[in-house]
Scaffold this motif. Structure first.
Motif, short mmCIF file in Angstrom:
data_model
loop_
_atom_site.label_atom_id
_atom_site.label_comp_id
_atom_site.label_asym_id
_atom_site.label_seq_id
_atom_site.Cartn_x
_atom_site.Cartn_y
_atom_site.Cartn_z
N ALA A 36 9.85 13.26 -2.35
CA ALA A 36 10.07 12.10 -1.48
C ALA A 36 10.05 12.50 -0.02
O ALA A 36 9.51 11.78 0.83
CB ALA A 36 11.41 11.44 -1.84
N THR A 37 10.63 13.65 0.30
CA THR A 37 10.65 14.14 1.67
C THR A 37 9.24 14.48 2.15
O THR A 37 8.87 14.21 3.29
CB THR A 37 11.57 15.37 1.79
OG1 THR A 37 12.87 15.03 1.31
CG2 THR A 37 11.68 15.83 3.23
N TRP A 39 12.43 1.75 8.37
CA TRP A 39 13.47 1.15 7.53
C TRP A 39 13.23 1.42 6.05
O TRP A 39 14.14 1.27 5.23
CB TRP A 39 13.54 -0.36 7.76
CG TRP A 39 14.11 -0.78 9.08
CD1 TRP A 39 13.44 -1.20 10.18
CD2 TRP A 39 15.50 -0.80 9.44
NE1 TRP A 39 14.31 -1.49 11.21
CE2 TRP A 39 15.59 -1.26 10.78
CE3 TRP A 39 16.68 -0.48 8.76
CZ2 TRP A 39 16.79 -1.40 11.44
CZ3 TRP A 39 17.89 -0.63 9.43
CH2 TRP A 39 17.94 -1.09 10.75
N PHE A 40 12.01 1.82 5.69
CA PHE A 40 11.69 2.08 4.29
C PHE A 40 12.09 3.49 3.84
O PHE A 40 12.05 3.80 2.65
CB PHE A 40 10.19 1.89 4.02
CG PHE A 40 9.81 0.46 3.78
CD1 PHE A 40 10.04 -0.14 2.55
CD2 PHE A 40 9.20 -0.30 4.77
CE1 PHE A 40 9.70 -1.45 2.31
CE2 PHE A 40 8.84 -1.62 4.55
CZ PHE A 40 9.09 -2.20 3.32
N PHE A 99 0.81 -1.21 0.00
CA PHE A 99 0.00 0.00 0.00
C PHE A 99 0.86 1.27 0.00
O PHE A 99 0.79 2.07 -0.92
CB PHE A 99 -0.97 -0.01 1.19
CG PHE A 99 -2.07 -1.01 1.02
CD1 PHE A 99 -3.23 -0.69 0.33
CD2 PHE A 99 -1.93 -2.29 1.52
CE1 PHE A 99 -4.23 -1.62 0.15
CE2 PHE A 99 -2.94 -3.23 1.35
CZ PHE A 99 -4.09 -2.90 0.67
N LEU A 100 1.70 1.45 1.00
CA LEU A 100 2.45 2.70 1.09
C LEU A 100 3.56 2.78 0.04
O LEU A 100 3.66 3.76 -0.70
CB LEU A 100 3.04 2.87 2.49
CG LEU A 100 2.05 3.18 3.62
CD1 LEU A 100 2.80 3.58 4.88
CD2 LEU A 100 1.09 4.27 3.22
N LEU A 101 4.43 1.76 0.00
CA LEU A 101 5.58 1.83 -0.91
C LEU A 101 5.13 1.83 -2.36
O LEU A 101 5.69 2.56 -3.19
CB LEU A 101 6.53 0.65 -0.65
CG LEU A 101 7.87 0.74 -1.39
CD1 LEU A 101 8.66 1.95 -0.92
CD2 LEU A 101 8.70 -0.53 -1.17
N PHE A 103 5.38 7.09 6.22
CA PHE A 103 6.13 6.01 6.87
C PHE A 103 6.43 6.33 8.34
O PHE A 103 6.48 5.43 9.17
CB PHE A 103 7.43 5.75 6.10
CG PHE A 103 7.20 5.22 4.72
CD1 PHE A 103 7.09 3.86 4.48
CD2 PHE A 103 7.08 6.08 3.63
CE1 PHE A 103 6.86 3.37 3.21
CE2 PHE A 103 6.85 5.60 2.36
CZ PHE A 103 6.74 4.24 2.14
N ILE A 104 6.64 7.61 8.63
CA ILE A 104 6.93 7.99 10.02
C ILE A 104 5.73 7.72 10.92
O ILE A 104 5.88 7.25 12.05
CB ILE A 104 7.34 9.48 10.07
CG1 ILE A 104 8.66 9.69 9.30
CG2 ILE A 104 7.50 9.94 11.52
CD1 ILE A 104 9.06 11.14 9.15
N TRP A 105 4.55 8.04 10.42
CA TRP A 105 3.32 7.82 11.20
C TRP A 105 2.47 6.71 10.59
O TRP A 105 1.24 6.81 10.53
CB TRP A 105 2.53 9.12 11.28
CG TRP A 105 3.22 10.15 12.13
CD1 TRP A 105 3.46 10.08 13.48
CD2 TRP A 105 3.80 11.37 11.68
NE1 TRP A 105 4.16 11.19 13.89
CE2 TRP A 105 4.37 12.01 12.82
CE3 TRP A 105 3.89 12.03 10.46
CZ2 TRP A 105 5.01 13.24 12.75
CZ3 TRP A 105 4.53 13.24 10.38
CH2 TRP A 105 5.08 13.83 11.51
#
Length: 470
Positions: free
Chosen positions: A115-116, A148-149, A68-70, A122-124
């Motif tokens: 990307a930033t 880690w991603f 989902f996220l990546l 990913f942080i939350w």
């Protein structure tokens, strides 16, 4: 009569020669591109396999993040990086070789910022998936893996942009070898980290990060080390100029491509692996269409660009028809080959017809998107993409999936309807496009962003490019 017959024979012979020449050029792009994308995806698969041997909970968490996220972030970054493919391809075709390095550096700046911006996903990740109603145990494990991603996300920025920089100048084999080497390295590192040192999930993720970044480091060494003398003139402050047009083109590309990940997500429960591996091949044709069209438009040859499209579509559609026939005829047997669980295999065999038709549509749609990128038509194609997915595909999928209670089949049928409408709309766009005018647009775009070298043209081969002051 004899003269007419002789002329026809000559034309036929010339056509065969042109097809053979175009085929060689196209497959020179397609094969390394498929190899690179399959190897890059293989890094995630190997990591998934090793994590699967650690614990079921960690496997579920990793799969949630990856699927989902990546996948969402990759779609956006791949789309934005396609702006590099348009500009570098057209500049290379026009002989403005020194501009490729500047376009590459601009894409690094724009894509790194994007990307930033996406990193909070990913942080939350834990509260995000809790909000979506995921199990508490799974979301807790997600929080331990998601950070880690972050290096992986930034890896994709440099992977996609350098990949398109190489492809535009027909250096595809470099990308293929680098990605294959990183895959072999990943096999070794994963075994050492997880099986030998017993470092668990952190070990598997360390191996993923080291292996993936080895590709980027290898690309940097090749570029900066002097193996791209015509197209890399060193780091340049000019990379910070004209960022607004670059951002607009990149965002249009991102919107155009990121929605395509929806098909893979919809089929995740049973068909994600087959669909993803098949997508490695269609992305190769997508790349070939983009590179060939952008190169020929940059050279000012609209007829050659259209001929390239016809050849690439023919190959891509032929492979799509082959997969379509195989899955229609042997879908049940293929489902049982993929899974030994009878219930899972039966459920999957019910989806193989849909999978077959998705392969058929994928034989044309990716090539048309590649053509749009190569021609710089991202903005129009992005509008088509949004309308087809969110005004056609999603509503039909929602009605069939939730109102008609067809569940995943209904969602998938809706999304395939969106792809069908998108394909027809792109075909209409290609038919209505004045390709001679696109040659002029490519020339204007390149002239507008062309910067003068401090010491003049790099060599005689690029001296015919029009040089204008910034």
């Amino acid at each position: 009569m004899d003269e007419n017959m002789e002329q026809k024979l000559l034309e036929t012979g010339d056509l065969k020669g042109r097809i053979w020449k175009e085929s060689k050029l196209s497959w020179k792009i397609i094969f390394p591109s498929v190899l690179a994308r399959a190897s890059s995806y293989g890094l995630l698969v190997v990591t998934q396999i090793y994590i699967g041997h650690i614990s079921e909970l960690d496997l579920a968490s990793y799969g949630l993040l990856q699927t989902f996220l990546l996948l969402f972030v990759k779609g956006i970054l791949l789309g934005m990086s396609s702006a590099t493919e348009t500009l570098c391809g057209q500049a290379f075709g026009a002989g403005q070789y020194h501009m490729l390095g500047i376009y590459l550096q601009r894409s690094w700046i724009v894509d790194l910022v994007m990307a930033t911006i996406l990193l909070p996903l990913f942080i939350w990740a834990t509260p995000l998936f809790q909000l979506l109603g995921e199990d508490e145990d799974v979301t807790a494990a997600v929080g331990q893996i998601s950070l880690w991603f972050i290096p992986v996300v930034h890896y994709y920025v440099f992977l996609y942009t350098t990949q398109m920089y190489f492809q535009s100048q027909l250096k595809n084999s470099i990308v293929g070898w680098l990605c294959t080497g990183s895959f072999l390295l990943h096999l070794l590192l994963s075994w050492i980290m997880v099986s030998v040192l017993d470092l668990g999930v952190p070990g598997a993720m360390i191996a993923l990060n080291v292996s993936s970044w080895s590709t980027v480091i290898g690309a940097f060494v090749y570029i900066i080390g002097g193996w791209c003398p015509q197209t890399w003139k060193g780091f340049n402050r000019a990379a910070f100029a004209d960022l607004i047009p670059m951002i607009k083109l990149s965002l249009s590309s991102g919107v155009m491509l990121c929605s395509n990940a929806t098909v893979a997500i919809s089929a995740f429960s049973l068909c994600i692996s087959i669909n993803t591996w098949e997508s490695m091949m269609r992305l190769g044709f997508f790349t070939a269409a983009c590179v060939r069209v952008s190169n020929e438009l940059g050279r000012g040859n609209a007829r050659a660009a259209l001929f390239s499209v016809k050849v690439i579509v023919s190959y891509s559609l032929s492979i799509g028809v082959l997969f379509w026939v195989l899955f229609l005829a042997f879908g049940h047997e293929i489902a049982h080959l993929v899974s030994s669980d009878e219930a899972v295999a039966e459920a999957m065999s019910g989806l193989t017809v849909l999978l077959a038709f998705s392969f058929l549509l994928n034989g044309v749609q990716p090539v048309l998107i590649g053509v749009a990128i190569g021609a710089g038509l991202q903005r129009v194609a992005a509008i088509i993409n949004i309308c087809c997915y969110y005004l056609v595909g999603v509503p039909i999928g929602a009605l069939l999936g939730y109102v008609a209670h067809l569940e995943i089949k209904g969602l998938w049928v809706g999304l395939q309807c969106g792809i069908l409408v998108q394909t027809l709309a792109l075909l209409f766009l290609m038919w209505r496009t004045n390709w001679e005018e696109q040659v002029n647009e490519a020339s204007k775009r390149l002239d507008r962003w062309l910067l003068e070298l401090p010491d003049g043209p790099a060599d005689e081969s690029s001296s015919h490019a029009r040089i204008h002051p910034p």
